[in-house]
Design an enzyme around this catalytic site. Structure first.
Site, short mmCIF file in Angstrom:
data_model
loop_
_atom_site.label_atom_id
_atom_site.label_comp_id
_atom_site.label_asym_id
_atom_site.label_seq_id
_atom_site.Cartn_x
_atom_site.Cartn_y
_atom_site.Cartn_z
N CYS A 133 -6.05 -1.39 -9.95
CA CYS A 133 -4.62 -2.11 -10.16
C CYS A 133 -4.70 -3.56 -10.69
CB CYS A 133 -3.89 -1.68 -8.55
SG CYS A 133 -1.76 -2.23 -9.58
N THR A 183 -2.35 -5.59 -9.54
CA THR A 183 -2.64 -6.21 -8.11
C THR A 183 -4.03 -6.45 -7.52
OG1 THR A 183 -0.32 -5.34 -7.86
CG2 THR A 183 -1.32 -6.32 -6.04
N CYS A 197 11.28 0.96 6.39
CA CYS A 197 11.27 -0.03 7.82
C CYS A 197 12.95 1.52 8.04
CB CYS A 197 12.13 -1.17 7.58
SG CYS A 197 13.98 -1.15 7.50
N GLU A 226 -3.76 3.47 -5.83
CA GLU A 226 -3.95 4.17 -6.88
C GLU A 226 -4.48 5.17 -7.19
OE1 GLU A 226 -2.79 1.18 -10.49
OE2 GLU A 226 -4.57 2.28 -10.94
N HIS A 276 -5.22 -9.33 -8.50
CA HIS A 276 -5.09 -10.73 -8.45
C HIS A 276 -4.99 -10.76 -6.90
CE1 HIS A 276 -1.85 -11.81 -11.15
NE2 HIS A 276 -1.08 -10.45 -10.74
N CYS A 282 17.73 0.26 3.38
CA CYS A 282 17.36 1.76 3.47
C CYS A 282 18.39 2.84 3.94
CB CYS A 282 16.45 1.96 4.80
SG CYS A 282 14.75 1.67 4.05
#
Length: 341
Positions: free
Chosen positions: A42, A44, A92, A66, A47, A98
């Site tokens: 990915c 990310t 959470c 992925e 990064h 949430c």
């Protein structure tokens, strides 16, 4: 009795991975072991590779989210051998987001494969609530695209795109092309803005109208295509200041602008255009279960040309080279790591 071992690729910092033999992890209550088939690299992950997320991930992290795989043992309502993908979000359950039903943007969200170890290992234990069951006949390399396709499905769903509307996708990289595919599937008339010549070739092969804003006035082109109206929906996927400039310049009256890209620095935004044309700016982040189910449908129906999007596949043993190759490649779209059989 000797403890079973698995191979796991661990990020060590300084653009370095090591392939380690580690003990097979024992699932905790509520977890399901998944034997990984394929795992995508990915943006990310890149990064992380560049050292931009060391404070978050540390130097023994197994990356990857992925993915595709099969359940490795019966339990938690799943049966060994079922093909699955992981929706890598652990919430959470008690924060305001949430409680409002927006678990995907939990205030304390854990992203599996970044905040925990991920899928670049032979067996990955994941919370049962993150699993989606796949059809038996799906190709597992194609299934590794479901996570990024789900991102695109979420983006298009929140845009409220209607069939027949003019769509501009700014940025034709891996996520941009998937957003364009999902938008086209929803009936949008899609144009993609991209400066990379290799990507433009791929986008044109996929049947998209394209504009290279380095060579053509993008605003003038979009206005000419739409009878001076502009794009009804604009997806900013480039993460660049020119992309942000174009998103308002090319927008129709009351257009919806969807901010898909993560901008490393705060961009300058032409707020006057939001007033003048009554524009809407929509933020999008990750996905919800419905987006995963839509992505599974798009992959299995052929709505996503997976073979064209997947440009490179490497074995887990070559993970270092795979990251180096992707980092240096001007042509790659989606690179996969083949983890298992």
């Amino acid at each position: 009795m000797n403890q079973p071992m698995i191979a796991a690729a661990q990020y060590r910092g300084d653009k370095t991975f090591t392939l380690e033999n580690v003990p097979l992890p024992v699932p905790k209550p509520g977890e399901v072991p998944v034997r990984i088939a394929f795992c995508g690299i990915c943006g990310t992950d890149m990064h992380v590779y560049h050292g931009n997320m060391d404070a978050r991930v540390g130097f023994t992290r197994v990356l990857g989210h992925e993915m595709s795989g099969v359940v490795d043992a019966d339990g938690e309502g799943f049966t060994k051998g079922q093909k699955v993908v992981v929706r890598p979000l652990d919430h959470c359950g008690d924060c305001p987001a949430c409680r409002a039903g927006h678990q995907h943007i939990c205030h304390s969200l854990k992203f599996l494969g970044l905040d925990t170890d991920g899928a670049m290992q032979e067996v990955w234990n994941v919370p049962a609530h993150t699993l989606h069951i796949l059809p038996d006949d799906i190709r597992m390399d194609h299934a590794a695209l479901i996570e990024p396709v789900a991102v695109a499905c979420h983006d298009v769903r929140l845009s409220n795109l209607q069939a027949g509307e003019d769509v501009l996708v700014i940025g034709g990289g891996p996520i941009g092309v998937l957003v364009a595919m999902v938008a086209r599937d929803a009936g949008g008339k899609v144009v993609i803005s991209e400066v990379n010549a290799h990507r433009l070739t791929i986008l044109q092969k996929l049947g998209f109208d394209t504009v290279n804003p380095a060579e053509t006035d993008l605003q003038a082109d979009i206005m000419a295509r739409t009878g001076d109206k502009g794009a009804d929906v604009v997806f900013e996927v480039s993460g660049t200041q020119p992309g942000v400039d174009a998103m308002t310049a090319c927008a129709a009256t009351r257009a919806r602008i969807v901010m898909v890209a993560i901008h490393a620095a705060k961009p300058a935004v032409d707020m006057f255009q939001f007033f003048w044309r009554e524009l809407q700016l929509i933020g999008v982040r990750v996905y919800e279960p419905v987006d995963y189910e839509k992505a599974i449908t798009m992959i299995t129906s052929g709505g996503v040309d997976a073979d064209t999007v997947i440009t490179d596949v490497a074995p887990l043993a070559d993970i270092q080279q795979a990251f180096e190759n992707l980092d240096a490649s001007p042509t790659a779209m989606k690179s996969l790591i083949k983890v298992g059989a």
